[in-house]
Design a protein around this motif. Structure first.
Motif, PDB file in Angstrom:
ATOM      1  N   GLY A   1      -6.869   3.752   8.099  1.00  9.35           N
ATOM      2  CA  GLY A   1      -5.824   2.839   7.659  1.00  9.35           C
ATOM      3  C   GLY A   1      -5.534   1.794   8.723  1.00  9.35           C
ATOM      4  O   GLY A   1      -6.290   1.638   9.694  1.00  9.35           O
ATOM      5  N   ALA A   2      -4.434   1.068   8.545  1.00 13.28           N
ATOM      6  CA  ALA A   2      -4.024   0.061   9.514  1.00 13.28           C
ATOM      7  C   ALA A   2      -3.699   0.739  10.841  1.00 13.28           C
ATOM      8  O   ALA A   2      -3.059   1.796  10.878  1.00 13.28           O
ATOM      9  CB  ALA A   2      -2.812  -0.708   8.998  1.00 13.28           C
ATOM     10  N   THR A   3      -4.137   0.134  11.939  1.00 13.89           N
ATOM     11  CA  THR A   3      -3.952   0.750  13.253  1.00 13.89           C
ATOM     12  C   THR A   3      -2.490   1.027  13.548  1.00 13.89           C
ATOM     13  O   THR A   3      -2.128   2.122  13.996  1.00 13.89           O
ATOM     14  CB  THR A   3      -4.543  -0.159  14.341  1.00 13.89           C
ATOM     15  OG1 THR A   3      -5.936  -0.358  14.082  1.00 13.89           O
ATOM     16  CG2 THR A   3      -4.374   0.448  15.714  1.00 13.89           C
ATOM     17  N   THR A   4      -1.627   0.050  13.294  1.00 13.33           N
ATOM     18  CA  THR A   4      -0.202   0.233  13.579  1.00 13.33           C
ATOM     19  C   THR A   4       0.371   1.394  12.793  1.00 13.33           C
ATOM     20  O   THR A   4       1.155   2.200  13.328  1.00 13.33           O
ATOM     21  CB  THR A   4       0.568  -1.059  13.259  1.00 13.33           C
ATOM     22  OG1 THR A   4       0.016  -2.139  14.027  1.00 13.33           O
ATOM     23  CG2 THR A   4       2.037  -0.909  13.607  1.00 13.33           C
ATOM     24  N   ASP A   5      -0.010   1.515  11.522  1.00 11.20           N
ATOM     25  CA  ASP A   5       0.513   2.602  10.686  1.00 11.20           C
ATOM     26  C   ASP A   5       0.088   3.961  11.222  1.00 11.20           C
ATOM     27  O   ASP A   5       0.892   4.901  11.272  1.00 11.20           O
ATOM     28  CB  ASP A   5       0.028   2.437   9.242  1.00 11.20           C
ATOM     29  CG  ASP A   5       0.616   1.203   8.567  1.00 11.20           C
ATOM     30  OD1 ASP A   5       1.626   0.685   9.076  1.00 11.20           O
ATOM     31  OD2 ASP A   5       0.062   0.771   7.546  1.00 11.20           O
ATOM     32  N   ILE A   6      -1.176   4.086  11.613  1.00  9.36           N
ATOM     33  CA  ILE A   6      -1.661   5.382  12.090  1.00  9.36           C
ATOM     34  C   ILE A   6      -1.060   5.732  13.446  1.00  9.36           C
ATOM     35  O   ILE A   6      -0.691   6.889  13.693  1.00  9.36           O
ATOM     36  CB  ILE A   6      -3.201   5.387  12.152  1.00  9.36           C
ATOM     37  CG1 ILE A   6      -3.776   5.310  10.730  1.00  9.36           C
ATOM     38  CG2 ILE A   6      -3.718   6.638  12.852  1.00  9.36           C
ATOM     39  CD1 ILE A   6      -5.291   5.279  10.675  1.00  9.36           C
ATOM     40  N   LEU A   7      -0.936   4.764  14.335  1.00  6.60           N
ATOM     41  CA  LEU A   7      -0.382   5.050  15.652  1.00  6.60           C
ATOM     42  C   LEU A   7       1.098   5.416  15.595  1.00  6.60           C
ATOM     43  O   LEU A   7       1.577   6.216  16.406  1.00  6.60           O
ATOM     44  CB  LEU A   7      -0.590   3.858  16.588  1.00  6.60           C
ATOM     45  CG  LEU A   7      -2.032   3.522  16.961  1.00  6.60           C
ATOM     46  CD1 LEU A   7      -2.078   2.347  17.925  1.00  6.60           C
ATOM     47  CD2 LEU A   7      -2.743   4.721  17.580  1.00  6.60           C
ATOM     48  N   THR A   8       1.825   4.831  14.639  1.00  4.84           N
ATOM     49  CA  THR A   8       3.264   5.116  14.551  1.00  4.84           C
ATOM     50  C   THR A   8       3.586   6.264  13.605  1.00  4.84           C
ATOM     51  O   THR A   8       4.621   6.920  13.749  1.00  4.84           O
ATOM     52  CB  THR A   8       4.034   3.870  14.098  1.00  4.84           C
ATOM     53  OG1 THR A   8       3.501   3.406  12.839  1.00  4.84           O
ATOM     54  CG2 THR A   8       3.915   2.756  15.130  1.00  4.84           C
ATOM     55  N   ASN A   9       2.683   6.527  12.640  1.00  3.40           N
ATOM     56  CA  ASN A   9       2.960   7.581  11.664  1.00  3.40           C
ATOM     57  C   ASN A   9       1.662   8.296  11.278  1.00  3.40           C
ATOM     58  O   ASN A   9       1.199   8.201  10.146  1.00  3.40           O
ATOM     59  CB  ASN A   9       3.645   6.983  10.430  1.00  3.40           C
ATOM     60  CG  ASN A   9       4.087   8.050   9.443  1.00  3.40           C
ATOM     61  OD1 ASN A   9       4.294   9.208   9.803  1.00  3.40           O
ATOM     62  ND2 ASN A   9       4.223   7.662   8.178  1.00  3.40           N
TER      63      ASN A   9
END
Length: 318
Positions: free
Chosen positions: A237-245
């Motif tokens: 998925g989107a990097t930001t989404d995976i890193l934060t959630n």
């Protein structure tokens, strides 16, 4: 604005031949990479990241491996249906690869200039010393004339990595595969190489498949992130989404194990156990022997991909 995909990988499976046995290295992998985008492929050593890159480049060892299923599309064309002569023409032009160890990737008995000229001749048909110096300046080498007359052992690790990047850029590729490009480099040089790759991607507009085992490197570098375990993509998925959630317990474990800047009162939490032997992958979900959230069906059933909150995850929890 939505960019068309430059690479589409569908249900790819790659096996290595070990005696009479077939050892799965990549299992049912599907990925997409848009034009001008960076996709980071992350996972522990031995999970299949480099094998996937070699399959994409068409550089798998012929007598020791085979693609048993799936498709690899580059700009809409299935590479697996093309003859080797045509794929050889694509390598270095439409796509290029930076290998993991710059010292072993360069010939120790030939000068940097000779090896760079080989790439230029292959792509432009004739030697061009001015083009060699230009490529080295493009990768921020300040004294190209000295480097061109040097042998690989006479330049630093960071300079050797920049030389490999220059060789990859010689054919004006639309896709650059960077396989662990900061391995064995100190932290300062790692940061320089990362900034260089990001700048080249943005200035040239090429796509990039960035392979690493270091989750800390993908933030600010990759638009999308694929987490690989035992030959499978377990989260995407989107990097930001995976890193934060992060959704998958494996991704959560990788992120927890990153060193923190703030002082800690105890040891860094590490993933328990070891990655599975490719010749003895556990039944069901391959991560279940190390998982803290194991369910009754995990040892029995291999989970399918599921979409949850915009992320694709292979886990029975969802």
């Amino acid at each position: 604005m939505t960019h068309p995909d430059i690479v589409d990988i569908h249900n790819l499976t790659v096996e290595y031949i070990h005696g009479r046995e077939a050892v799965p290295a990549v299992r049912d992998v599907s990925l997409e990479l848009a034009a001008g985008e960076t996709l980071a492929l992350v996972g522990e050593s031995g999970c299949g990241k480099s094998t996937l890159a070699l399959a994409l480049m068409g550089l798998l060892p012929r007598d020791e491996s085979r693609v048993t299923a799936g498709e690899i599309h580059l700009q809409g064309e299935n590479l697996l249906q093309k003859p080797e002569e045509e794929r050889r023409h694509i390598r270095g032009r439409k796509m290029a690869m930076i290998f993991q160890d710059p010292f072993s990737a360069l010939n120790p008995v030939l000068t940097v200039g000779y090896q760079l000229q080989e790439c230029i001749i292959l792509n432009e048909g004739k030697p061009n010393s001015e083009r060699s110096a230009q490529l080295l300046r493009q990768v921020q080498i300040k004294d190209p004339e000295r480097i061109l007359t040097s042998y690989p052992h006479q330049v630093s690790g960071g300079q050797r990595q920049r030389v490999l990047i220059a060789m990859a850029l010689a054919g004006h590729p639309e896709l650059l595969i960077a396989d662990e490009p900061t391995t064995a480099l100190d932290v300062t040089v790692q940061d320089e190489i990362m900034k260089l790759l990001k700048g080249l991607r943005d200035n040239i507009g090429m796509s990039m498949l960035f392979i690493t085992h270091n989750m800390a490197l993908v933030k600010g570098m990759a638009h999308r992130l694929a987490v690989m375990y035992a030959g499978q993509i377990v989260e995407y998925g989107a990097t930001t989404d995976i890193l934060t959630n992060p959704k998958h317990p494996y991704t959560q474990g990788l992120l927890r194990s990153l060193p923190k800047i703030k002082p800690s009162t105890g040891p860094i939490p590490a993933l328990s156990g070891q990655p599975p032997d490719p010749m003895a992958i556990p039944s069901g979900c391959p991560f279940h022997p190390r998982c803290e959230k194991i369910l009754p069906q995990c040892p029995r059933d291999d989970p399918a991909d599921r979409m949850t909150e915009g992320q694709r995850v292979r886990c029975h929890l969802y």
